[in-house]
Enzyme design. Structure first.
Site, PDB file in Angstrom:
ATOM      1  N   LYS A  79     -15.389 -12.399 -53.458  1.00  0.00           N
ATOM      2  CA  LYS A  79     -15.779 -12.275 -52.056  1.00  0.00           C
ATOM      3  C   LYS A  79     -17.296 -12.445 -51.937  1.00  0.00           C
ATOM      4  CE  LYS A  79     -15.282  -9.181 -48.063  1.00  0.00           C
ATOM      5  NZ  LYS A  79     -14.905  -7.834 -47.616  1.00  0.00           N
ATOM      6  N   SER A 154     -11.896  -7.956 -43.697  1.00  0.00           N
ATOM      7  CA  SER A 154     -12.842  -9.041 -43.855  1.00  0.00           C
ATOM      8  C   SER A 154     -12.637  -9.873 -45.112  1.00  0.00           C
ATOM      9  CB  SER A 154     -14.261  -8.481 -43.877  1.00  0.00           C
ATOM     10  OG  SER A 154     -14.432  -7.591 -44.968  1.00  0.00           O
ATOM     11  N   SER A 178     -10.524  -3.693 -45.323  1.00  0.00           N
ATOM     12  CA  SER A 178     -10.867  -5.102 -45.546  1.00  0.00           C
ATOM     13  C   SER A 178     -10.215  -5.740 -46.765  1.00  0.00           C
ATOM     14  CB  SER A 178     -12.381  -5.260 -45.652  1.00  0.00           C
ATOM     15  OG  SER A 178     -12.955  -5.239 -44.368  1.00  0.00           O
TER      16      SER A 178
END
Lengths: 488, 475
Positions: A79, A154, A178
Site C-alpha cells: 500500500k 482505503s 481500511s
C-alpha cells in the site's frame, strides 16, 4: 491459470524447492498487471525492473543453497501509505506525488529480510482517508469483480491487486476498517492486528493511535504467514508491543470446537443490507457446524463509534499532516508572496477535498474552547467502547459481525455524501478504537456476484484464534482463488 | 506613587545528552549545518519519536535538587504551529501532565531569605535554526538543533526585585551545571530566559496585566530587559494609560523593547497528548537510583576542598566556580602536587590563560598531570618559581611536557652548593664596595648580590640556596 490458484504459502514452498522460480512467478504477475491495470488502477507505482532483478537474485540465492526466507521470491504489493526506500511513496496524494523516501518502513525491512519481491505500490484513498479509494489523487481503483463498483478503502489498491491476481500477497493499513472493508468488497482476506502488534515505523500517519499495518492475501493461511513475518517488536515505535510472535500457521487447522462466539445485536440493526445479513447468518451456521457455540451479546456504545472516531482520528490527522508544508519535501506552490502564502497555497493545492475536510474537523475539535467538549469527551467515550469489548470477552472468545453494511457499491455513488460514506465503516471502526484485532474473510457472494466477507474480532493479541476461526469458514466457503466466479 | 514589580520566569535549558531527545542524532554544538539530521528529526513522513531516557534522568536530577515532585506518570503533548524551523509542524512538549510539579530555590538576598517557587519543570524538543543572509531573498534551514532536549522551568511570579532575579538565575545555572543536567553554556544558547512582568501600586494585592519578554540569551540582557520593562510600564501607568498584554522582544544593542507579534497572529497551539509516545512512568526505584547518582554539588565540593585539601575559603570558592575547574584541580593534586601550591597555580596561571585565550579547560593544553609535574619540579628545587612561569606559558602554547622544555632550554636550576659557591665568590670579589657597605650594616644589599648571582647564572640559580650561601660567605 494454475499459478494464480496458488497462494503465497504454496508458492513459497514451490520456489524453495525449485518447482518454480521466483522469476517465473514475478513475470506472470507483471504480465497480469500489464493486462489488467488499464481498468483496475490497483497500483500508483509499479517497479517491474526492480522486481525482476530481485526475483532473479532470490533464485540465485536458492540455487546457491541459501535460505531465501519465509516469503522467498513471493511478489508482493505494498500500500502506498507505507514507506519504501528508493521507491516513490505518495500516500495517494498530490502533495507527495514525487516523494522518494531514503528509508524503509520496519515492515518493508522485515519483508525484504524474508525474501519478498516488491512489485509496486498500491492505490489508496489520499492519506488513507476514505472508504472507496476514490479520494486518491490518482485514478480510483476499480473492483475486479465488477469494474463499475468501488474496491472499498482505503487499502482498495491492495485488495483489487489481489482479486485481479496482480500480486500474490499484499500489505494494507487499517485505521477504521481500511484493510477489512476492501477485503470484503474484493473477496480476499485481510487482518487488522492488535494495535502495537506490527511496528508503525514508516507507515505514513493518518491517526497514530488507531493506525495499524496488516496483511491482505488470497487466503487465510497466507495472512497468517505474512503476519508472522511482519509482526514483532521494533524499538523505533514506542507503541509497539514487546511480545513474542507465535507461529500462526501451526495451530490454524486445529478446529474451533467449543469456541464461544458472540453476536452483538447492535451490528444487526437498521441499515444492514439483507443479502449481507443472510450471508453473515449463513457463516454463523457454518461455524456452528464446525463446533462453535454462539451467544447473543451487546456492545451498547456501538452507536457512538463513528462520531468518536471522526473526532479523534481527525484531531490526530490535523497534527500529523502539518509536516506537509512545502518547506523540506513534497509539493510547494510556485511564486508565493510570503511564508504564510506559501503554506496556504502549497497545502490548498497539495491536499484533496476529503483530506482538507478532515484537517478542518480535527483542527476545530482541538481548538481552544472546544477541546473539552469534543476531544476530551471523545477520549472518554473511546474508553467506554473499549470497556464494552472487555466485558463481552469475559463471556465469549471471539465476536462475529458483518464487515460492512453493504457489498461494493457503484463508483461515484457516495463520494459526494461524506456522512453516508462514513457509515460504510460502522462495523469496523469500534475495533480500532479498542485496539483489538479483527479479520475479514470471504463468506459468500450476493445475487449480483459481489463478494461479501464477515469479520471475526478477538481479544488483545489473540490473532491466533482469529486465523483458526477464519480458516474454519474458508474451508467451507472457499477462497477467492477457488470459489465460483473467481476472477482469473 | 510607588509601584511594585512582579516577575515570573520561564527558563529553557538544554540537557547535556549526547543524542537528541527523540532520535539518535548528536546534539554537539557547532557542527556544519544540516549534518546532525535523520528522517526522524527532519519530520519525514511515517517516522516516529522514541524518548531518550537519559534526558528524563537529567530532568529528574533537577527535580531532586529543587525539591520538585517527579510525577509517577507524565505525558508528552503536541504543540501545533507552523514555522519553517519546526519540521513536523508541531513541537513535542509537555502540557497538562508535566514530568515535574512544584519545587523551589531559596535565595539569600541582602534583605534576608527569599523562596522562589516553581510551578513545573517540563521536557520538550528544541526547534531548528533559520539562517537569514542579508541581501538574499531566500532563508536557509539548519536541522542540527531540531530535537535537542530541553527542560523548561516555570517559576511562580515570586520575584519582586532585580537582585532576586539575578541571584536566582545564577543559582539555577549553578544547579544545572553541577548536576550535569546542562552544560549551561550561554553563548551556545544552552540557557534562554523568558520573563513575565507586571507592576502594581504599593498596597494593592491583586496583580495587574502582565507582558512577556521572550528569548533572552544572557543574564545581563535578561536583567536589563526586565529593568527596562518595569520602567516602561511605570511610565504608561503614570500617564494614566493601561498596560496591554503582549509578547515583547528586547534588543540589547539599542536597549529597546518592541512587540514580537501582533494579536491577529496569536497562536492557538491546540495541545493534545502525543499519540506516538507512551506515558513516562517513573517509579521510586528509578528516583532512588538517580538520587544516588547525583554528582557533588558546589556547596559540598567547597566544604570538602576546605576540609580535605586544607584550602582557605577563598581558594575553595574560586576553584569550585565550575565542576570542570574543580575536577582539573583535583586531578593535579591527585598526581602528587601540593594542594595549596596547586590551588595558587590553578587560580592564577591556569584561569589567566583560559580567560585570555577564551578556551575551555578541556581544550587547555596543560593536562593536570603536566601541571603536577611542573609543581613537583619547583618543590624539589629543579626549577625556580619564576622560571616555571616561562615554562608554563610554553606548555600552554604547545602542550609539551615541562621536563622536555626545561632540558631543551637548559633551564634546570642550579642547586649544587659547590657550583653556587664558585659563582658567589666571583660576585663578592668583583663588588668590593658593596661588600664593604653590607658588612657595615646595609644588609638589604643582599638582594643586590642575589640579583648578581641570578644574572651570572641566567636565572638558573636556586634563590633559597643562594640566599643561605651568600649570608654565610658575607658574614
Amino acid at each position: 491459470m494454475e499459478l494464480f490458484e496458488s497462494g503465497a504459502c504454496d508458492l513459497a514452498i514451490k520456489i524453495k524447492t525449485g518447482t518454480i522460480s521466483s522469476e517465473e512467478v514475478t513475470k506472470a504477475v507483471l504480465q497480469k498487471i500489464e493486462q489488467r491495470e488499464y481498468d483496475i488502477n490497483a497500483y500508483i507505482t509499479t517497479t517491474p525492473e526492480l522486481a525482476l532483478k530481485r526475483a532473479k537474485s532470490i533464485d540465485i540465492q536458492r540455487i546457491q543453497g541459501k535460505d531465501i526466507g519465509l516469503l522467498g521470491g513471493i511478489p508482493m504489493a505494498i500500500k502506498d501509505s507505507i514507506i519504501t526506500a528508493g521507491i516513490r511513496t505518495t500516500a495517494g496524494s498530490h502533495i507527495l506525488e514525487n516523494f522518494i523516501p531514503p528509508y524503509n518502513a520496519h515492515v518493508i525491512d522485515k519483508l525484504l529480510d524474508a525474501g519478498a519481491v516488491i512489485v509496486g505500490k498500491t492505490n489508496t484513498d489520499e492519506f488513507t482517508m476514505g472508504s472507496t479509494c476514490e479520494t486518491s489523487y490518482f485514478k480510483p481503483a476499480r473492483n475486479p469483480h465488477n469494474t463499475g463498483r468501488v474496491t472499498g478503502g482505503s487499502s482498495g489498491g491492495s485488495a483489487a491487486a489481489l482479486a485481479a491476481h496482480e500480486c500474490i500477497a499484499a500489505l494494507g493499513s487499517d485505521t477504521g476498517g481500511s484493510i477489512r472493508q476492501p477485503a470484503s468488497f474484493c473477496g480476499i482476506t485481510g487482518i487488522k492486528p492488535t494495535y502495537g502488534r506490527v511496528s508503525r515505523y514508516g507507515l505514513i500517519a493518518y491517526a497514530s493511535s488507531l493506525d495499524q499495518i496488516g496483511p491482505m492475501t488470497k487466503s487465510v493461511k497466507d495472512s497468517a504467514l505474512v503476519l508472522s513475518v511482519i509482526a514483532g517488536y521494533d524499538n523505533r515505535d514506542s507503541t509497539c508491543l514487546n511480545e513474542p510472535v507465535p507461529d500462526y500457521l501451526t495451530e490454524i487447522d486445529s478446529g474451533i470446537s467449543g469456541i464461544k462466539i458472540g453476536l452483538p445485536k447492535e451490528y444487526f440493526e437498521e441499515g444492514l443490507d439483507s443479502e449481507v445479513c443472510d450471508i453473515t447468518m449463513k457463516a454463523v451456521e457454518i461455524m456452528k457446524s464446525e463446533g462453535a457455540e454462539f451467544i447473543d451479546i451487546s456492545l451498547p456504545h456501538t452507536e457512538y463509534a463513528i462520531p468518536t472516531y471522526y473526532l479523534l482520528a481527525t484531531a490526530e490527522a490535523s497534527a500529523n499532516l502539518e509536516r506537509y508544508d512545502g518547506v523540506r519535501y513534497g509539493y510547494r506552490a510556485e511564486n508565493p508572496e510570503n511564508l504564510y502564502d506559501m503554506y496556504c497555497k502549497s497545502r490548498s493545492e497539495g491536499f484533496g477535498i476529503e483530506v482538507k475536510r478532515r484537517i478542518m474537523l480535527g483542527t476545530y475539535c482541538l481548538s481552544a474552547g472546544y477541546y473539552d467538549a469534543y476531544y476530551r469527551k471523545a477520549q472518554k467515550v473511546r474508553r467506554l467502547i473499549k470497556e464494552d469489548f472487555d466485558k463481552a470477552f469475559k463471556t465469549v472468545d471471539a465476536i462475529l459481525t458483518p464487515v460492512s453494511p453493504t457489498p461494493a457499491f457503484p463508483l461515484g455513488s457516495k463520494i459526494n455524501d461524506p456522512l453516508q460514506m462514513y457509515l460504510a465503516d460502522i462495523y469496523t471502526i469500534s475495533l480500532n478504537l479498542a485496539g483489538l484485532p479483527g479479520i475479514s474473510v470471504p463468506a459468500g457472494k450476493t445475487s449480483d456476484n459481489l463478494p461479501v466477507g464477515v469479520q471475526f474480532m478477538g481479544r488483545v493479541l489473540d490473532e491466533n484464534l482469529l486465523f483458526r476461526l477464519a480458516y474454519a469458514l474458508e474451508r467451507n466457503v472457499g477462497t477467492s482463488l477457488t470459489y465460483e466466479g473467481a476472477v482469473v | 506613587m510607588k509601584y511594585i514589580p512582579t516577575v515570573g520566569l520561564e527558563i529553557h535549558s538544554q540537557l547535556a545528552t549526547k543524542t537528541k531527545i527523540f532520535c539518535g542524532c548528536p546534539t554537539a554544538f557547532g557542527g556544519e549545518s544540516n549534518t546532525h539530521g535523520c528522517p526522524v528529526c527532519l519530520g519525514m513522513p511515517g517516522v516516529l519519536p522514541v524518548l531518550n531516557k537519559h534526558a528524563v534522568e537529567l530532568a529528574m536530577r533537577m527535580a531532586l535538587l529543587t525539591n520538585g515532585e517527579i510525577q509517577k506518570r507524565s505525558y508528552f503533548a503536541r504543540k501545533n504551529y507552523f514555522y519553517p524551523d519546526l519540521p513536523k509542524g508541531y513541537q513535542i512538549s509537555m502540557f497538562e501532565f508535566p514530568l515535574i510539579k512544584g519545587g523551589y530555590i531559596d535565595l539569600k538576598t541582602e534583605n534576608g531569605p527569599k523562596r522562589i517557587r516553581f510551578n513545573r519543570i517540563h521536557m520538550e524538543e528544541d526547534a531548528g535554526k533559520l539562517i537569514h543572509v542579508e541581501g538574499d531573498i531566500e532563508s536557509y534551514f539548519d536541522v542540527n538543533r531540531c530535537g535537542v532536549p530541553l527542560i523548561e522551568t516555570v517559576t511562580e511570579p515570586d520575584f519582586g526585585t532585580l537582585e532576586q532575579v539575578s541571584l536566582f538565575l545564577n543559582q539555577l545555572k549553578e544547579l544545572l551545571i553541577f548536576s550535569g543536567a546542562s552544560l549551561g553554556n550561554m553563548e551556545q544558547g544552552n540557557i534562554r530566559v523568558d520573563a513575565n512582568i507586571s507592576i502594581r501600586p504599593q498596597g494593592q494585592k491583586e496583580l495587574n496585566t502582565r507582558t512577556e519578554i521572550k528569548n533572552m540569551n544572557s543574564f545581563v540582557n535578561a536583567l536589563a530587559a526586565i529593568e527596562h520593562e518595569i520602567a516602561r510600564q511605570t511610565d504608561i501607568v503614570e500617564q494614566g494609560k493601561k498596560v496591554i498584554q503582549e509578547t515583547l522582544l528586547y534588543d540589547p544593542v539599542h536597549g529597546i523593547i518592541a512587540p514580537m507579534r501582533s494579536k491577529e497572529e496569536a497562536h492557538d497551539y491546540r495541545y493534545f497528548p502525543e499519540p506516538d509516545l507512551v506515558p513516562v512512568f517513573v517509579d521510586d526505584e528509578w528516583i532512588d537510583r538517580i538520587r544516588s547518582e547525583l554528582p557533588e554539588m558546589r556547596n559540598e565540593k567547597r566544604n570538602r576542598f576546605i576540609q580535605e585539601h586544607g584550602l582557605p575559603e577563598y581558594d575553595a570558592e574560586i576553584l569550585t566556580t565550575s565542576p570542570d575547574i574543580a575536577k582539573y584541580y583535583e586531578l593535579v593534586i591527585g598526581e602528587g602536587a601540593d594542594p595549596k601550591k596547586a590551588s595558587n597555580w590553578v587560580m592564577g596561571e591556569v584561569l589567566r590563560i583560559l580567560n585570555e585565550t577564551r578556551i575551555t579547560i578541556d581544550e587547555f593544553k596543560v593536562k593536570p598531570s603536566m601541571l603536577a609535574e611542573l609543581l613537583i619540579m619547583i618543590d624539589n628545587g629543579s626549577i625556580s618559581g619564576s622560571m616555571a612561569k616561562t615554562v608554563f606559558d610554553e606548555m600552554a602554547s604547545n602542550g609539551r611536557h615541562p621536563k622536555i622544555i626545561v632540558a631543551e632550554k637548559g633551564l634546570t636550576q642550579i642547586s649544587d652548593k659547590g657550583e653556587l659557591k664558585k659563582v658567589i665568590r666571583e660576585v663578592i670579589e668583583s663588588n668590593p664596595n658593596e661588600v664593604e657597605k653590607y658588612k657595615s650594616g646595609k644588609t638589604n644589599l643582599i638582594a643586590f648580590f642575589v640579583g648578581q648571582v641570578m644574572k651570572m647564572t641566567r636565572g638558573k640559580a636556586n634563590p633559597q640556596e643562594v640566599n643561605v650561601i651568600l649570608r654565610e660567605m658575607l658574614s
